[in-house]
Design an enzyme around this catalytic site. Structure first.
Site, PDB file in Angstrom:
ATOM      1  N   CYS A  83       7.892   4.100   5.428  1.00 38.13           N
ATOM      2  CA  CYS A  83       7.002   3.706   4.330  1.00 38.13           C
ATOM      3  C   CYS A  83       7.783   3.182   3.129  1.00 38.13           C
ATOM      4  O   CYS A  83       7.204   2.660   2.184  1.00 38.13           O
ATOM      5  CB  CYS A  83       6.139   4.881   3.892  1.00 38.13           C
ATOM      6  N   CYS A 126      -3.219   4.728   9.620  1.00 35.21           N
ATOM      7  CA  CYS A 126      -1.918   4.198  10.046  1.00 35.21           C
ATOM      8  C   CYS A 126      -1.185   5.127  11.008  1.00 35.21           C
ATOM      9  O   CYS A 126       0.018   4.984  11.223  1.00 35.21           O
ATOM     10  CB  CYS A 126      -1.040   3.953   8.823  1.00 35.21           C
ATOM     11  N   CYS A 159       0.839  -1.203   0.000  1.00 35.48           N
ATOM     12  CA  CYS A 159       0.000   0.000   0.000  1.00 35.48           C
ATOM     13  C   CYS A 159       0.875   1.254   0.000  1.00 35.48           C
ATOM     14  O   CYS A 159       0.640   2.195  -0.764  1.00 35.48           O
ATOM     15  CB  CYS A 159      -0.932  -0.031   1.210  1.00 35.48           C
ATOM     16  N   CYS A 160       1.911   1.259   0.849  1.00 36.42           N
ATOM     17  CA  CYS A 160       2.815   2.412   0.886  1.00 36.42           C
ATOM     18  C   CYS A 160       3.529   2.583  -0.460  1.00 36.42           C
ATOM     19  O   CYS A 160       3.775   3.711  -0.884  1.00 36.42           O
ATOM     20  CB  CYS A 160       3.862   2.243   1.990  1.00 36.42           C
ATOM     21  N   CYS A 190      -0.845   8.769   7.004  1.00 35.46           N
ATOM     22  CA  CYS A 190      -2.218   8.429   6.628  1.00 35.46           C
ATOM     23  C   CYS A 190      -3.071   8.195   7.875  1.00 35.46           C
ATOM     24  O   CYS A 190      -2.579   7.664   8.879  1.00 35.46           O
ATOM     25  CB  CYS A 190      -2.225   7.177   5.765  1.00 35.46           C
TER      26      CYS A 190
HETATM   27 FE1  SF4 Z   1      -1.331   2.767   2.926  1.00 32.46          FE
HETATM   28 FE2  SF4 Z   1      -1.102   3.167   5.546  1.00 32.46          FE
HETATM   29 FE3  SF4 Z   1       1.049   3.352   3.925  1.00 32.46          FE
HETATM   30 FE4  SF4 Z   1      -0.885   5.210   3.886  1.00 32.46          FE
HETATM   31  S1  SF4 Z   1       0.549   4.744   5.585  1.00 32.46           S
HETATM   32  S2  SF4 Z   1       0.099   4.332   2.161  1.00 32.46           S
HETATM   33  S3  SF4 Z   1      -2.747   3.935   4.193  1.00 32.46           S
HETATM   34  S4  SF4 Z   1      -0.182   1.518   4.396  1.00 32.46           S
END
Ligand code: SF4
Length: 235
Positions: free
Chosen positions: A230, A205, A119-120, A202
């Protein structure tokens, strides 16, 4: 990056200078090839102030992951209104995010570290790499005391994977010094900092930290090992 640029030479040139003079010097060396990424955290707001108040020729960009706090958008809006300047926004590739969320749901990152890194990568690292294309110097709000990983970096360092210089103007600043600068100069800041959030990413998170907890403890708090990063700043 043009390898003629000698990192030790630049370190000598900026040693002992003020943050403003350091930024000004790097902006003159890397004219048109220098970029600052802001996530509107308190450190980033200090650097934004240096750049915008002094009209430094540094491109300012932000990565909109699609999962940010409303409070973060508020600071974004207040910042461009205060300085009358533009901040370029980079979004993730919609096809990659659509596929990930369709296949794994909106909270995949809670279920495994691989999912979180994925996701990151889609929401942050890939857009960041796009923003950094053709850039030779990347400015970031990292401070040494934010984490063990960050304490091992250097104020000016070479990112071998991206082939560019990274510069952290506030590397030696304490959190208290950053806070004072924000107050003294009436710089807009994320109101979440007043509620125990020190490092703000985010919304799903990030949580506030408790007294005595590590600066990065509020990021991906369910992960028990590894760096709280990240993927943008891991050495
Ligand atoms: Fe995804 Fe969380 Fe990374 Fe944001 S911080 S990009 S929501 S995993």
């Amino acid at each position: 990056m043009n390898q003629i640029v000698n990192i030790s030479e630049i370190r000598k040139q900026i040693a002992g200078k003020s943050v403003l003079d350091q930024l000004d010097h790097l902006a003159s060396i890397f004219n048109g090839r220098i970029l600052f990424t802001t996530s509107f955290g308190i450190e980033d707001q200090v650097i934004t102030d240096f750049i915008f108040e002094n009209n430094l020729p540094v491109k300012v960009v932000t990565l909109d992951t699609g999962r940010l706090f409303p409070e973060t958008y508020k600071v974004f809006s207040e910042t461009i209104r205060k300085y009358g300047k533009k901040i370029d926004v980079y979004f993730p590739d919609h096809e990659a995010v659509e596929k990930m969320v369709t296949e794994k749901g909106p909270f995949s990152f809670y279920y495994s570290k691989e999912n979180r890194i994925e996701c990151c990568r889609y929401r942050k690292v890939v857009p960041l790499n796009r923003a950094l294309e053709n850039k030779d110097c990347w400015i970031s709000g990292i401070r040494a005391s934010q984490s063990d990983n960050r304490g091992q970096m250097e104020q000016l360092e070479y990112d071998d994977s991206r082939k560019l210089l990274k510069f952290y103007p506030l590397y030696d600043w304490t959190f208290e010094k950053v806070e004072s600068f924000i107050k003294e100069n009436e710089i807009p800041y994320n109101i979440l900092h007043d509620k125990g959030f020190v490092s703000i990413g985010c919304e799903p998170c990030t949580r506030a930290i408790k007294e005595g907890e590590d600066f990065r403890a509020g990021r991906w708090w369910w992960e028990t090992n590894g760096t709280k990063e990240c993927g943008c700043h891991v050495k």
